[in-house]
Scaffold this motif. Structure first.
Motif, PDB file in Angstrom:
ATOM      1  N   LEU A  10       0.830  -1.298   0.021  1.00 56.20           N
ATOM      2  CA  LEU A  10       0.020   0.017   0.096  1.00 56.20           C
ATOM      3  C   LEU A  10       0.967   1.084  -0.011  1.00 56.20           C
ATOM      4  O   LEU A  10       1.899   1.473   0.966  1.00 56.20           O
ATOM      5  N   PRO A  11       0.886   2.139  -0.906  1.00 58.00           N
ATOM      6  CA  PRO A  11       1.708   3.277  -1.296  1.00 58.00           C
ATOM      7  C   PRO A  11       1.114   4.157   0.062  1.00 58.00           C
ATOM      8  O   PRO A  11       0.216   4.481   0.523  1.00 58.00           O
ATOM      9  N   ARG A  12       2.100   5.146   0.151  1.00 58.84           N
ATOM     10  CA  ARG A  12       2.025   6.709   1.131  1.00 58.84           C
ATOM     11  C   ARG A  12       1.583   7.583   0.090  1.00 58.84           C
ATOM     12  O   ARG A  12       2.025   7.852  -0.938  1.00 58.84           O
ATOM     13  N   PRO A  13       0.171   7.915   0.414  1.00 56.70           N
ATOM     14  CA  PRO A  13      -0.141   8.988  -0.495  1.00 56.70           C
ATOM     15  C   PRO A  13       0.466  10.389  -0.583  1.00 56.70           C
ATOM     16  O   PRO A  13       1.186  10.796   0.400  1.00 56.70           O
ATOM     17  N   LYS A  14       0.491  10.917  -1.678  1.00 61.44           N
ATOM     18  CA  LYS A  14       1.308  12.140  -1.822  1.00 61.44           C
ATOM     19  C   LYS A  14       0.579  13.288  -1.663  1.00 61.44           C
ATOM     20  O   LYS A  14      -0.593  13.330  -1.428  1.00 61.44           O
ATOM     21  N   ASP A  15       0.903  14.551  -1.340  1.00 64.60           N
ATOM     22  CA  ASP A  15       0.472  15.523  -0.802  1.00 64.60           C
ATOM     23  C   ASP A  15      -0.604  16.303  -1.915  1.00 64.60           C
ATOM     24  O   ASP A  15      -1.283  17.113  -1.521  1.00 64.60           O
ATOM     25  N   ASP A  16      -0.270  15.660  -3.133  1.00 64.08           N
ATOM     26  CA  ASP A  16      -1.400  16.561  -4.144  1.00 64.08           C
ATOM     27  C   ASP A  16      -2.208  15.356  -4.889  1.00 64.08           C
ATOM     28  O   ASP A  16      -2.660  15.552  -6.081  1.00 64.08           O
ATOM     29  N   GLU A  17      -2.802  14.221  -4.046  1.00 65.87           N
ATOM     30  CA  GLU A  17      -3.516  13.395  -4.628  1.00 65.87           C
ATOM     31  C   GLU A  17      -4.445  12.810  -3.501  1.00 65.87           C
ATOM     32  O   GLU A  17      -4.147  12.960  -2.303  1.00 65.87           O
ATOM     33  N   VAL A  18      -5.411  12.442  -3.676  1.00 65.82           N
ATOM     34  CA  VAL A  18      -6.639  11.372  -2.985  1.00 65.82           C
ATOM     35  C   VAL A  18      -6.244   9.920  -3.395  1.00 65.82           C
ATOM     36  O   VAL A  18      -6.858   9.917  -4.813  1.00 65.82           O
ATOM     37  N   LEU A  19      -5.981   9.121  -2.779  1.00 64.24           N
ATOM     38  CA  LEU A  19      -5.968   7.838  -3.131  1.00 64.24           C
ATOM     39  C   LEU A  19      -7.236   7.154  -2.730  1.00 64.24           C
ATOM     40  O   LEU A  19      -7.492   7.148  -1.485  1.00 64.24           O
ATOM     41  N   PHE A  20      -8.028   6.031  -3.471  1.00 62.13           N
ATOM     42  CA  PHE A  20      -9.322   5.287  -2.990  1.00 62.13           C
ATOM     43  C   PHE A  20      -8.793   3.949  -3.423  1.00 62.13           C
ATOM     44  O   PHE A  20      -8.484   3.516  -4.488  1.00 62.13           O
ATOM     45  N   VAL A  21      -8.619   3.095  -2.265  1.00 63.81           N
ATOM     46  CA  VAL A  21      -8.378   1.665  -2.269  1.00 63.81           C
ATOM     47  C   VAL A  21      -9.418   0.701  -1.785  1.00 63.81           C
ATOM     48  O   VAL A  21      -9.616   0.665  -0.709  1.00 63.81           O
ATOM     49  N   PRO A  22     -10.218   0.070  -2.717  1.00 63.83           N
ATOM     50  CA  PRO A  22     -11.278  -0.788  -2.044  1.00 63.83           C
ATOM     51  C   PRO A  22     -10.542  -2.039  -1.729  1.00 63.83           C
ATOM     52  O   PRO A  22      -9.902  -2.867  -2.497  1.00 63.83           O
ATOM     53  N   LEU A  23     -10.896  -2.555  -0.415  1.00 66.89           N
ATOM     54  CA  LEU A  23     -10.325  -3.996  -0.207  1.00 66.89           C
ATOM     55  C   LEU A  23     -11.583  -5.018  -0.103  1.00 66.89           C
ATOM     56  O   LEU A  23     -11.286  -6.269   0.160  1.00 66.89           O
ATOM     57  N   GLY A  24     -12.684  -4.596  -0.054  1.00 61.60           N
ATOM     58  CA  GLY A  24     -13.776  -5.461  -0.115  1.00 61.60           C
ATOM     59  C   GLY A  24     -15.066  -4.495  -0.632  1.00 61.60           C
ATOM     60  O   GLY A  24     -14.916  -3.268  -0.755  1.00 61.60           O
ATOM     61  N   GLY A  25     -15.932  -5.174  -1.195  1.00 60.15           N
ATOM     62  CA  GLY A  25     -17.334  -4.543  -1.738  1.00 60.15           C
ATOM     63  C   GLY A  25     -17.161  -3.936  -3.245  1.00 60.15           C
ATOM     64  O   GLY A  25     -18.261  -3.495  -3.744  1.00 60.15           O
ATOM     65  N   VAL A  26     -16.291  -4.325  -4.102  1.00 67.25           N
ATOM     66  CA  VAL A  26     -16.182  -4.059  -5.129  1.00 67.25           C
ATOM     67  C   VAL A  26     -15.971  -5.220  -6.243  1.00 67.25           C
ATOM     68  O   VAL A  26     -15.199  -5.980  -6.038  1.00 67.25           O
ATOM     69  N   GLY A  27     -17.156  -5.590  -7.013  1.00 66.36           N
ATOM     70  CA  GLY A  27     -17.122  -6.779  -7.669  1.00 66.36           C
ATOM     71  C   GLY A  27     -17.832  -7.716  -6.907  1.00 66.36           C
ATOM     72  O   GLY A  27     -17.766  -9.031  -7.161  1.00 66.36           O
ATOM     73  N   GLU A  28     -18.438  -7.446  -6.019  1.00 67.77           N
ATOM     74  CA  GLU A  28     -19.260  -8.400  -5.007  1.00 67.77           C
ATOM     75  C   GLU A  28     -20.176  -7.503  -4.261  1.00 67.77           C
ATOM     76  O   GLU A  28     -20.195  -6.326  -4.188  1.00 67.77           O
ATOM     77  N   ILE A  29     -21.043  -8.327  -3.590  1.00 67.92           N
ATOM     78  CA  ILE A  29     -22.011  -7.637  -2.736  1.00 67.92           C
ATOM     79  C   ILE A  29     -21.830  -8.021  -1.261  1.00 67.92           C
ATOM     80  O   ILE A  29     -21.850  -9.262  -1.036  1.00 67.92           O
TER      81      ILE A  29
END
Length: 568
Positions: A10-29
């Motif tokens: 998992l990367p360290r987010p930079k100062d000029d970005e918002v990161l979105f990372v789903p670990l569950g709930g995408v491609g599934e219910i």
């Protein structure tokens, strides 16, 4: 299935970005878990469960694999919970100790979380912050606002997440109800106000029901309350027991059913521990008024026309009340020919077979079954196509990111957003790292994600180990062999042989006799050197069993051979 790229930490987010990372709930219910990152910090939203199925024997509860987040736990500011459904809070008792961070939740959600943590002895250890709908607070570089929405459990929220690099709306589970009874009346106004304060960079939007058109006159919990009144009127005075099943967490549905029952001379009875737990939690938090429920024992002694059962088990859960009623094995509640069961619920994808077994069990007893396909007895808690279009108008996001749904639902929302002239994020899977900036959205990496099963007090991988062995046994059977050898390596006594899920019971004894004879011959032919080596004896026996089973059954069972040596 989307082909995943090789994983990185998992990367360290930079100062000029918002990161979105789903670990569950995408491609599934189910199993919802999402991460937001900015300026080197992370905020998690929800930590839910999914449930085991035929492919995970012995595993009832499935949780997201948070190994990627665990590596960054020191940079995790906390977890915000959108509402109290299991697929959003159920994993906390199993995973919180790996993160040890603060939690934030609305009052009813916090009550349900506290009960779960107490069951695991964690309630005094976890910092659980209770926040009201509309409240805003700051944690790290994130400013979070709880925005009340309409859903099938009270105190549900969307999240307005303000970061130095952009404003996010995380919709949670919601739908647009024209008559929402008690909860979410200010949903549209609150979302519009949040979006007008500052442009919304991205909307993460529920996709579960986006393929459905809204049914006029059948889209509101208030309209459903009236429909239930009319339905109960048809049975007034008739000698039929009525039983309704629905999601126990739907407190307003519980209230509507109880009001309809009382208005037509029937006493409501809660059947199932989940029903009781959610009722008292909702009552304690002012979500519903007190209802004069009678006990299941008292209900069983009442005349058939005087009772209504409110039962757990709308999704065919094997240990739930309705499943046991369908099997005529419930210790207190029984239904007779001519009684009526109403499914005030939808079928969650994956539960079709389990629900079908309940339907068939009821119908075989002569019990009438009414579903939402036949009558207006249910309102979905997720947004239709029209609802999602309205959300776009309220929020006006720069980018739409479909979440919470199978791939068919995610694709349907991408197409809908594009038809409404909104930019969409690239097609995502769990583990994808989405970078959100003014210039747009792009996938910039992929972290480890997956599913873990709860096995006793541990989390275990579902792809190998004990789950794979159980699956193999269920499909191909198992052979367990113990042979006792004397000091010279010759058989000493009978070969002990057991098989599981392999031979038909009528043929089992004959197959065992044949196998013992073959094994005795093969072991007798072993050389002196082989007789001295336990591994060689195991190899000879395993090979003999494998050839026999392949010839007779065309199966590949799991084989376990034990060699015991005597001193004689």
């Amino acid at each position: 299935m989307i082909k995943k790229q090789p994983t990185q930490p998992l990367p360290r987010p930079k100062d000029d970005e918002v990161l979105f990372v789903p670990l569950g709930g995408v491609g599934e219910i189910g199993m919802n878990c999402a991460l937001y990152g900015c300026q080197g910090q992370w905020l998690a939203v929800d930590m839910g469960v999914s449930f085991g199925d035929d492919t995970t024997p012995g595993i009832d509860i499935v949780v997201p694999d948070i190994a990627a987040l665990e590596e960054q736990a020191e940079h995790l500011q906390g977890i915000v919970l959108t509402h109290g459904h299991e697929d959003h809070i159920g994993a906390l008792p199993y995973l919180w100790q790996r993160l040890k961070c603060p939690l934030w939740a609305t009052p009813l959600t916090a009550t349900l979380i506290h009960a779960k943590l107490k069951d695991k002895g964690l309630h005094k250890e976890v910092p659980l912050n209770v926040v009201d709908i509309g409240e805003e607070w700051t944690v790290g570089c994130f400013k979070v606002r709880m925005i009340g929405v309409v859903h099938s459990i009270p105190h549900s929220c969307a999240l307005g997440i303000d970061t130095p690099c952009g404003r996010i709306v995380h919709s949670g589970d919601w739908y647009d109800d024209p008559d929402p009874l008690r909860c979410g009346q200010e949903m549209e106004t609150s979302l519009r106000d949040f979006a007008q304060e500052k442009k919304v960079l991205a909307l993460m939007c529920d996709s579960t029901n986006v393929m459905e058109e809204k049914k006029q006159g059948q889209s509101s919990e208030g309209q459903l309350r009236e429909a239930l009144m009319a339905l109960f009127a048809r049975y007034k005075g008739k000698k039929h027991r009525l039983a309704l099943t629905f999601f126990a967490s739907n407190a307003l549905r519980m209230e509507s059913i109880a009001q309809a029952a009382l208005a037509h001379g029937r006493m409501p009875v809660l059947v199932g521990r989940s029903m009781e737990r959610y009722y008292f939690a909702a009552l304690r938090n002012g979500c519903i008024d007190e209802i004069p429920f009678v006990s299941a024992d008292d209900g069983a002694r009442m005349d058939r026309e005087d009772v209504v059962y409110l039962c757990t088990g709308s999704q065919g859960e094997p240990r739930a009340a309705l499943s046991r009623i369908a099997q005529a094995s419930h210790p207190t509640v029984s239904l007779d020919r001519g009684d009526v069961v109403i499914f005030s619920s939808r079928v969650i994808p994956g539960n079709e077979k389990a629900i079908g077994r309940v339907y068939n069990g009821l119908l075989a007893q002569g019990i009438d079954v009414i579903t939402a396909e036949q009558e207006f007895v249910h309102v979905s808690g997720h947004p239709s196509k029209e609802d999602v279009q309205r959300m776009y108008g309220w929020v006006a996001p720069q980018v739409v990111v479909p979440v919470h749904g199978e791939y068919q639902h995610l694709q349907a929302q991408r197409e809908l957003a594009r038809s409404c002239q909104y930019q969409t994020a690239p097609f995502m899977a769990n583990g994808a790292v989405l970078r959100l900036q003014e210039q747009g959205a792009q996938i910039v990496g992929n972290v480890h994600s997956g599913r873990l099963g709860i096995y006793g007090q541990k989390t275990i991988a579902l792809r190998g180990g004990v789950v794979a062995a159980r699956r193999h046994i269920a499909q191909q059977g198992m052979v367990m062999l113990t042979c006792v050898l004397d000091a010279q390596g010759f058989l000493c006594g009978d070969i002990i042989l057991k098989t599981q899920t392999l031979f038909h019971e009528d043929d089992c004894a004959e197959h065992h006799k044949s196998l013992r004879s073959l094994l005795a011959v093969q072991l007798d032919r072993a050389s002196d050197q082989q007789r001295e080596d336990d591994a060689e004896i195991e190899r000879i026996a395993t090979s003999c069993i494998r050839r026999y089973i392949k010839k007779m059954m065309d199966m590949k069972p799991l084989i376990d051979v034990t060699v015991v040596r005597t001193n004689r």
